[in-house]
Design a protein around this motif. Structure first.
Motif, PDB file in Angstrom:
ATOM      1  N   PRO A   9       0.821  -1.315  -0.099  1.00  0.00           N
ATOM      2  CA  PRO A   9       0.083  -0.035   0.096  1.00  0.00           C
ATOM      3  C   PRO A   9       0.782   1.373   0.126  1.00  0.00           C
ATOM      4  N   GLU A  10       0.281   2.371  -0.843  1.00  0.00           N
ATOM      5  CA  GLU A  10       0.851   3.594  -0.893  1.00  0.00           C
ATOM      6  C   GLU A  10       0.287   4.400   0.331  1.00  0.00           C
ATOM      7  N   TYR A  11       1.186   5.235   0.918  1.00  0.00           N
ATOM      8  CA  TYR A  11       0.671   6.382   2.045  1.00  0.00           C
ATOM      9  C   TYR A  11       0.988   7.713   1.695  1.00  0.00           C
ATOM     10  N   THR A  12       0.320   8.574   1.970  1.00  0.00           N
ATOM     11  CA  THR A  12       0.712  10.124   1.858  1.00  0.00           C
ATOM     12  C   THR A  12       0.664  10.820   3.086  1.00  0.00           C
ATOM     13  N   THR A  13       0.201  10.101   4.224  1.00  0.00           N
ATOM     14  CA  THR A  13      -0.015  10.822   5.438  1.00  0.00           C
ATOM     15  C   THR A  13       1.455  11.197   6.022  1.00  0.00           C
ATOM     16  N   THR A  14       1.419  12.091   6.856  1.00  0.00           N
ATOM     17  CA  THR A  14       2.449  12.528   7.809  1.00  0.00           C
ATOM     18  C   THR A  14       2.141  12.715   9.122  1.00  0.00           C
ATOM     19  N   VAL A  15       3.134  12.571  10.183  1.00  0.00           N
ATOM     20  CA  VAL A  15       2.824  12.921  11.687  1.00  0.00           C
ATOM     21  C   VAL A  15       3.263  14.390  11.792  1.00  0.00           C
ATOM     22  N   TYR A  16       3.555  14.971  10.722  1.00  0.00           N
ATOM     23  CA  TYR A  16       3.651  16.669  11.017  1.00  0.00           C
ATOM     24  C   TYR A  16       2.496  17.445  11.333  1.00  0.00           C
ATOM     25  N   PRO A  17       2.581  18.244  12.248  1.00  0.00           N
ATOM     26  CA  PRO A  17       1.161  18.959  12.652  1.00  0.00           C
ATOM     27  C   PRO A  17       1.217  20.103  11.663  1.00  0.00           C
ATOM     28  N   GLU A  18       0.252  20.621  11.393  1.00  0.00           N
ATOM     29  CA  GLU A  18      -0.106  22.064  10.733  1.00  0.00           C
ATOM     30  C   GLU A  18       1.199  23.141  11.498  1.00  0.00           C
ATOM     31  N   PRO A  19       1.816  23.853  10.855  1.00  0.00           N
ATOM     32  CA  PRO A  19       1.714  24.259   9.507  1.00  0.00           C
ATOM     33  C   PRO A  19       2.591  23.673   8.519  1.00  0.00           C
ATOM     34  N   PHE A  20       3.214  22.456   9.146  1.00  0.00           N
ATOM     35  CA  PHE A  20       4.299  21.691   8.484  1.00  0.00           C
ATOM     36  C   PHE A  20       4.013  20.787   7.374  1.00  0.00           C
ATOM     37  N   LYS A  21       2.706  20.164   7.477  1.00  0.00           N
ATOM     38  CA  LYS A  21       2.080  19.101   6.571  1.00  0.00           C
ATOM     39  C   LYS A  21       2.408  19.408   4.987  1.00  0.00           C
TER      40      LYS A  21
END
Length: 156
Positions: A9-21
């Motif tokens: 599976p591909e994923y594009t999620t990140t653990v970075y919070p806004e404003p870094f996403k």
């Protein structure tokens, strides 16, 4: 175990919070190592769209990182400056070496690379350019401001 990347599976999620996403928008990862059941280190097949970055510039206290470019052209940015990486080139980032690094795709085509890193518990990721720090806690990352305050629901 034989792995066919099209099965991972591909994923594009990140653990970075806004404003870094938005920095990693256009980054697609496939967790090849996890898919194969590896527990001590990770192997990701990563695609960077033009204009995207691998991460915010960072370094790890306890975890080693290694990348190997497969296709395209990416710019490695470290404390020493910038260097263009092309297919067949690799870069290593030893744990505890305070040299912030990340990859940026400034070309007009998608770039792909393998990223390999260990999963040493208790690692701290330092982000020299941003008000962010990350602490590994039992397999997940806790992200806060450098003063320790959490990003309270800023990523709604």
């Amino acid at each position: 175990m034989i792995i066919h990347p099209e099965d991972v599976p591909e994923y594009t999620t990140t653990v970075y919070p806004e404003p870094f996403k938005n920095v990693v928008a256009g980054r697609i990862k496939q967790r090849l190592g996890s898919f194969a059941g590896l527990k001590n280190f990770g192997v990701n097949l990563t695609k960077l769209a033009p204009g995207s970055a691998s991460a915010l510039r960072h370094w790890h206290s306890s975890q080693d990182e290694f990348i190997y470019v497969l296709t395209g052209e990416i710019t490695l940015i470290t404390d020493e400056g910038e260097q263009i990486l092309t297919p067949g080139m690799a870069a290593a980032f030893p744990a505890g070496e305070a040299n912030g690094h990340h990859l940026v795709n400034r070309s007009g085509a998608v770039a792909t690379y393998l990223e390999i890193g260990d999963k040493t518990p208790g690692d701290i990721a330092t982000y020299p350019d941003d008000d962010l720090m990350a602490i590994e806690n039992s397999g997940s990352w806790v992200l806060t401001r450098k003063n320790g305050q959490p990003y309270a629901n800023e990523s709604k």
